[in-house]
Design a protein around this motif. Structure first.
Motif, short mmCIF file in Angstrom:
data_model
loop_
_atom_site.label_atom_id
_atom_site.label_comp_id
_atom_site.label_asym_id
_atom_site.label_seq_id
_atom_site.Cartn_x
_atom_site.Cartn_y
_atom_site.Cartn_z
N SER A 54 0.56 -0.97 0.02
CA SER A 54 -0.29 0.01 -0.38
C SER A 54 0.80 1.45 -0.05
O SER A 54 2.29 1.64 0.44
CB SER A 54 -0.61 -0.51 1.66
OG SER A 54 -0.06 0.43 2.45
N GLN A 66 2.13 1.59 3.32
CA GLN A 66 3.76 1.35 3.72
C GLN A 66 4.90 1.51 2.77
O GLN A 66 5.85 1.47 3.18
CB GLN A 66 3.20 -0.37 3.05
CG GLN A 66 2.61 -1.62 4.07
CD GLN A 66 2.22 -2.75 3.24
OE1 GLN A 66 1.43 -2.53 2.49
NE2 GLN A 66 3.22 -3.83 3.85
N ASP A 94 -6.40 -3.27 -5.96
CA ASP A 94 -6.58 -4.95 -5.05
C ASP A 94 -7.99 -5.56 -6.43
O ASP A 94 -6.75 -6.74 -7.36
CB ASP A 94 -7.07 -5.54 -3.82
CG ASP A 94 -5.82 -4.57 -2.96
OD1 ASP A 94 -4.54 -4.68 -3.56
OD2 ASP A 94 -6.15 -4.34 -1.68
N GLN A 107 -4.29 -8.15 -1.77
CA GLN A 107 -4.87 -7.91 0.62
C GLN A 107 -4.39 -8.16 0.24
O GLN A 107 -3.31 -7.79 1.64
CB GLN A 107 -6.17 -8.12 0.76
CG GLN A 107 -6.96 -6.47 0.26
CD GLN A 107 -8.43 -6.71 0.57
OE1 GLN A 107 -9.11 -8.14 1.02
NE2 GLN A 107 -9.21 -5.98 0.71
N GLU A 108 -3.73 -9.19 1.02
CA GLU A 108 -2.76 -10.30 1.63
C GLU A 108 -1.53 -10.19 1.46
O GLU A 108 -0.92 -10.52 2.42
CB GLU A 108 -3.64 -12.02 1.17
CG GLU A 108 -4.49 -12.15 1.78
CD GLU A 108 -4.77 -13.88 1.33
OE1 GLU A 108 -5.95 -14.16 1.63
OE2 GLU A 108 -4.39 -14.61 1.43
N LYS A 139 0.30 -8.04 3.29
CA LYS A 139 -0.24 -7.56 5.16
C LYS A 139 1.56 -8.35 5.99
O LYS A 139 2.23 -8.96 4.73
CB LYS A 139 -1.56 -8.24 5.59
CG LYS A 139 -2.62 -7.62 5.63
CD LYS A 139 -3.70 -8.73 6.05
CE LYS A 139 -4.98 -7.48 6.13
NZ LYS A 139 -6.00 -8.59 5.22
#
Ligand SMILES: NC(=O)C1=CN([C@@H]2O[C@H](COP(=O)(O)OP(=O)(O)OC[C@H]3O[C@@H](n4cnc5c(N)ncnc54)[C@H](OP(=O)(O)O)[C@@H]3O)[C@@H](O)[C@H]2O)C=CC1
Ligand SMILES: O=C(O)[C@@H]1CCC=N1
Length: 270
Positions: A104, A107, A168, A266-267, A270
């Motif tokens: 993102s 990040q 995403d 999306q994952e 993380k």
């Protein structure tokens, strides 16, 4: 000559971008530096494009005055961010463009404090100038940075600007989409072979059908459903084929594929 464009990760997508930027004269080879861990790959890129190469990601940041382009796998992002933490100072201010799936703007901006950052999602048809890239702009970007990103990605195809909340979904559709279309093209050809066609002819028919249909949809601006209606003669072959596709859940399979790929994007962040 001043180094303007730095590339971290000279793999599939990095090379696709690099080759078009140089071919279009947007950057001269001597204005480009590429960071790559594998010496064989480094040698290949240096020989083919005549660019500067290094294994030192920090050097890319300190040398490139205009753009640092991140094209490594998302899984190595945090290691690279750590490695670069001491190098990022207010004296250097290149635009950072990341094509990392799932990573993102938050990040990226945490890793590169105060730097202008753009998150982008291109796709592999970029290699032949027929890609599409979605971009979204970080908090420290200006109109000049937006213009640079437009110029860079226009070299490899179309560009759309979207809100980050859609990135995403973009990744699940156009980022991953070339693989779905390749799979479909292969399966069409396999169907032709199953129906008795020689492999070479089946491949040619499948590929040109995909290409021609895309071109027709693009040039005519026809809705895909209208094109489908035009091909289906009453009681004919196409409606028989479509009925089988519906029984096999073809459309729902594609819809679910895009959704699952978007979730995976999306994952990865993380
Ligand atoms: N492929 C695609 O269709 C698309 C990919 N993306 C995104 O682009 C990014 C790159 O993907 P892709 O080009 O396919 O991947 P590749 O694996 O082909 O390229 C990544 C490159 O980065 C190099 N690398 C690995 N670690 C480092 C490091 N620490 N410092 C510098 N370079 C490093 C790799 O070298 P080595 O091989 O030696 O490990 C490799 O050459 C990904 O984040 C992906 O999400 C976005 C859109 C489409
Ligand atoms: O598969 C992936 O993760 C990358 C992102 C989009 C296309 N390839």
């Amino acid at each position: 000559m001043t180094i303007k464009f730095g590339l971290i990760g000279g793999g599939v997508m990095g090379e696709a971008l690099l080759s078009r930027l140089i071919a279009r004269g947007i950057y001269q080879p001597s204005e480009v530096i590429v960071s790559e861990p594998l010496s064989a790959r480094q040698g290949f890129l240096q020989q083919k494009y005549d660019v500067n190469v290094t294994t030192d990601n920090g050097l890319v940041f300190t040398e490139a005055t205009e753009v640092v382009f991140l094209a490594v796998k998302p899984q190595v992002f945090s290691a690279i961010a750590q490695e670069l933490a001491d190098i990022i100072t207010i004296e250097i201010s290149p635009l950072v463009i990341s094509i990392l799936a799932g990573v993102s703007l938050n990040q990226l901006e945490a890793a590169f404090p105060q730097l202008p950052v753009i998150r982008a999602m291109p796709n592999t048809p970029a290699t032949v100038g027929a890609g599409i890239t979605a971009i979204c702009l970080g908090a420290y970007t200006s109109a000049k940075h937006q213009q640079i990103a437009q110029q860079v990605f226009s070299a490899v195809g179309e560009v759309v600007e979207v809100s980050e909340t859609l990135m995403d979904a973009v990744t699940g559709l156009s980022g991953s989409g070339p693989a779905y279309v390749a799979l479909m093209t292969e399966a069409l050809a396999d169907g032709g072979v199953a129906a008795g066609l020689p492999r070479g002819i089946a491949n040619q028919l499948a590929l040109q059908t995909v290409l021609g249909t895309a071109k027709l949809l693009q040039e005519s601006k026809m809705h895909p459903a209208e094109l489908k209606d035009r091909v289906t003669s009453p009681g004919g072959t196409t409606i028989a084929g479509i009925a089988q596709l519906e029984r096999s859940g073809f459309r729902s399979a594609l819809i679910e594929a895009v959704k699952v790929a978007a979730q995976r994007s999306q994952e990865l962040g993380k």
